[in-house]
Scaffold this motif. Structure first.
Motif, PDB file in Angstrom:
ATOM      1  N   GLN A  48       2.982   8.306   0.794  1.00  0.00           N
ATOM      2  CA  GLN A  48       2.238   8.454  -0.446  1.00  0.00           C
ATOM      3  C   GLN A  48       1.815   7.058  -0.881  1.00  0.00           C
ATOM      4  O   GLN A  48       2.627   6.119  -0.844  1.00  0.00           O
ATOM      5  CB  GLN A  48       3.138   9.094  -1.503  1.00  0.00           C
ATOM      6  CG  GLN A  48       2.420   9.507  -2.752  1.00  0.00           C
ATOM      7  CD  GLN A  48       3.359  10.269  -3.688  1.00  0.00           C
ATOM      8  OE1 GLN A  48       4.513   9.891  -3.877  1.00  0.00           O
ATOM      9  NE2 GLN A  48       2.858  11.331  -4.290  1.00  0.00           N
ATOM     10  N   ASN A  49       0.535   6.914  -1.261  1.00  0.00           N
ATOM     11  CA  ASN A  49       0.071   5.596  -1.701  1.00  0.00           C
ATOM     12  C   ASN A  49       0.287   5.431  -3.207  1.00  0.00           C
ATOM     13  O   ASN A  49       0.818   6.325  -3.867  1.00  0.00           O
ATOM     14  CB  ASN A  49      -1.384   5.346  -1.281  1.00  0.00           C
ATOM     15  CG  ASN A  49      -2.381   6.245  -1.979  1.00  0.00           C
ATOM     16  OD1 ASN A  49      -2.074   6.920  -2.962  1.00  0.00           O
ATOM     17  ND2 ASN A  49      -3.601   6.275  -1.454  1.00  0.00           N
ATOM     18  N   GLU A  50      -0.136   4.300  -3.736  1.00  0.00           N
ATOM     19  CA  GLU A  50       0.066   4.011  -5.153  1.00  0.00           C
ATOM     20  C   GLU A  50      -0.658   5.008  -6.063  1.00  0.00           C
ATOM     21  O   GLU A  50      -0.250   5.223  -7.200  1.00  0.00           O
ATOM     22  CB  GLU A  50      -0.376   2.578  -5.469  1.00  0.00           C
ATOM     23  CG  GLU A  50       0.514   1.513  -4.839  1.00  0.00           C
ATOM     24  CD  GLU A  50       1.951   1.560  -5.341  1.00  0.00           C
ATOM     25  OE1 GLU A  50       2.196   1.895  -6.519  1.00  0.00           O
ATOM     26  OE2 GLU A  50       2.859   1.270  -4.533  1.00  0.00           O
ATOM     27  N   SER A  51      -1.744   5.639  -5.568  1.00  0.00           N
ATOM     28  CA  SER A  51      -2.480   6.649  -6.339  1.00  0.00           C
ATOM     29  C   SER A  51      -1.866   8.038  -6.182  1.00  0.00           C
ATOM     30  O   SER A  51      -2.448   9.024  -6.624  1.00  0.00           O
ATOM     31  CB  SER A  51      -3.941   6.692  -5.896  1.00  0.00           C
ATOM     32  OG  SER A  51      -4.537   5.445  -6.058  1.00  0.00           O
ATOM     33  N   LYS A  52      -0.738   8.110  -5.488  1.00  0.00           N
ATOM     34  CA  LYS A  52      -0.002   9.350  -5.217  1.00  0.00           C
ATOM     35  C   LYS A  52      -0.694  10.274  -4.220  1.00  0.00           C
ATOM     36  O   LYS A  52      -0.352  11.435  -4.097  1.00  0.00           O
ATOM     37  CB  LYS A  52       0.326  10.099  -6.507  1.00  0.00           C
ATOM     38  CG  LYS A  52       1.223   9.297  -7.438  1.00  0.00           C
ATOM     39  CD  LYS A  52       1.646  10.096  -8.625  1.00  0.00           C
ATOM     40  CE  LYS A  52       2.557   9.241  -9.493  1.00  0.00           C
ATOM     41  NZ  LYS A  52       2.984   9.929 -10.683  1.00  0.00           N
ATOM     42  N   ALA A  53      -1.712   9.762  -3.515  1.00  0.00           N
ATOM     43  CA  ALA A  53      -2.366  10.541  -2.460  1.00  0.00           C
ATOM     44  C   ALA A  53      -1.484  10.535  -1.221  1.00  0.00           C
ATOM     45  O   ALA A  53      -0.817   9.538  -0.918  1.00  0.00           O
ATOM     46  CB  ALA A  53      -3.732   9.950  -2.134  1.00  0.00           C
TER      47      ALA A  53
ATOM     48  N   CYS B  63      -1.012  10.246   2.644  1.00  0.00           N
ATOM     49  CA  CYS B  63      -1.761   9.484   3.654  1.00  0.00           C
ATOM     50  C   CYS B  63      -1.117   9.589   5.029  1.00  0.00           C
ATOM     51  O   CYS B  63       0.099   9.724   5.149  1.00  0.00           O
ATOM     52  CB  CYS B  63      -1.791   7.998   3.286  1.00  0.00           C
ATOM     53  SG  CYS B  63      -2.410   7.652   1.646  1.00  0.00           S
TER      54      CYS B  63
ATOM     55  N   LYS C  23       3.694   3.671  -1.589  1.00  0.00           N
ATOM     56  CA  LYS C  23       4.598   3.944  -2.707  1.00  0.00           C
ATOM     57  C   LYS C  23       5.894   4.563  -2.206  1.00  0.00           C
ATOM     58  O   LYS C  23       6.981   4.172  -2.597  1.00  0.00           O
ATOM     59  CB  LYS C  23       3.924   4.866  -3.715  1.00  0.00           C
ATOM     60  CG  LYS C  23       4.815   5.203  -4.887  1.00  0.00           C
ATOM     61  CD  LYS C  23       4.133   6.058  -5.909  1.00  0.00           C
ATOM     62  CE  LYS C  23       5.124   6.312  -7.028  1.00  0.00           C
ATOM     63  NZ  LYS C  23       4.554   7.066  -8.095  1.00  0.00           N
TER      64      LYS C  23
ATOM     65  N   CYS D 242       0.783  -1.238   0.000  1.00  0.00           N
ATOM     66  CA  CYS D 242       0.000   0.000   0.000  1.00  0.00           C
ATOM     67  C   CYS D 242       0.814   1.287   0.000  1.00  0.00           C
ATOM     68  O   CYS D 242       0.236   2.366  -0.156  1.00  0.00           O
ATOM     69  CB  CYS D 242      -0.928   0.014   1.226  1.00  0.00           C
ATOM     70  SG  CYS D 242      -2.073  -1.378   1.268  1.00  0.00           S
TER      71      CYS D 242
END
Length: 181
Positions: free
Chosen positions: A56-61, A63, A31, A29
């Motif tokens: 940062q997650n895989e969607s670049k959000a 967190c 990145k 989960c």
């Protein structure tokens, strides 16, 4: 895992199982890690806390993730997360040897878009995303709880302690023996 080192061999069996679950979350989960054990604070609202993982997650959000090993995931955890999110400042850096010193940089905090509680158990981990539609309401709850906490501290006369604020006016004793005088 984060330091490219194996999991410590000093952990008990259950602790090791939980560490393996955390490592699985990180691999699946996350990145990029922006910070671990990040201290955030708000001078305006008078609080501070230390979040477990900023990433940062895989969607670049961006967190904020907190690990929890309690029996369940409780609503109060989301209130804690929103306080982390709404802090104004953060200290980014590393603890020195034996955590007696701190090498850090004070930065203006930018709210994360995604808040996660990861409920870690020896047999697995469950990700609980805080509903972003509830962020404003959770912030109101946090501020109300903070106000109550401050009031309790100010008005506490437990154990003969002199409270900082007086809740009641002067007291008048009433007794049936003296006719109410």
């Amino acid at each position: 895992y984060l330091a490219d080192k194996p999991i410590a061999d000093t952990l008990s069996g259950e602790e090791l199982d939980c560490a393996i679950q955390v490592e699985a979350y990180l691999r699946q989960c996350v990145k990029s890690v922006l910070g671990v054990e990040v201290t955030v604070f708000s001078p305006e609202h008078g609080y501070a806390g230390t979040l477990d993982l900023w990433h940062q997650n895989e969607s670049k959000a961006i967190c904020i993730t907190d690990w929890k090993s309690a029996k369940s995931v409780y609503p109060e955890f989301a209130v804690q997360q929103i306080a982390y999110r709404n802090a104004e400042w953060a200290v980014i850096g590393e603890h020195g040897s034996e955590q007696k010193s701190w090498k850090g940089k004070l930065v203006k905090w930018t709210p994360a878009g995604v808040l996660h509680i990861v409920h870690v158990r020896p047999d697995g981990a469950t990700v609980h995303a805080v509903d972003s539609d509830q962020y404003d309401r959770l912030w109101e709850v946090f501020l109300a709880a903070r106000t109550i906490s401050l009031w309790q501290a100010d008005s506490d006369g437990y154990g003969g302690k002199q409270p900082r604020i007086k809740t009641y006016m002067d007291q008048v004793e009433i007794s049936a023996k003296n006719g109410g005088k």
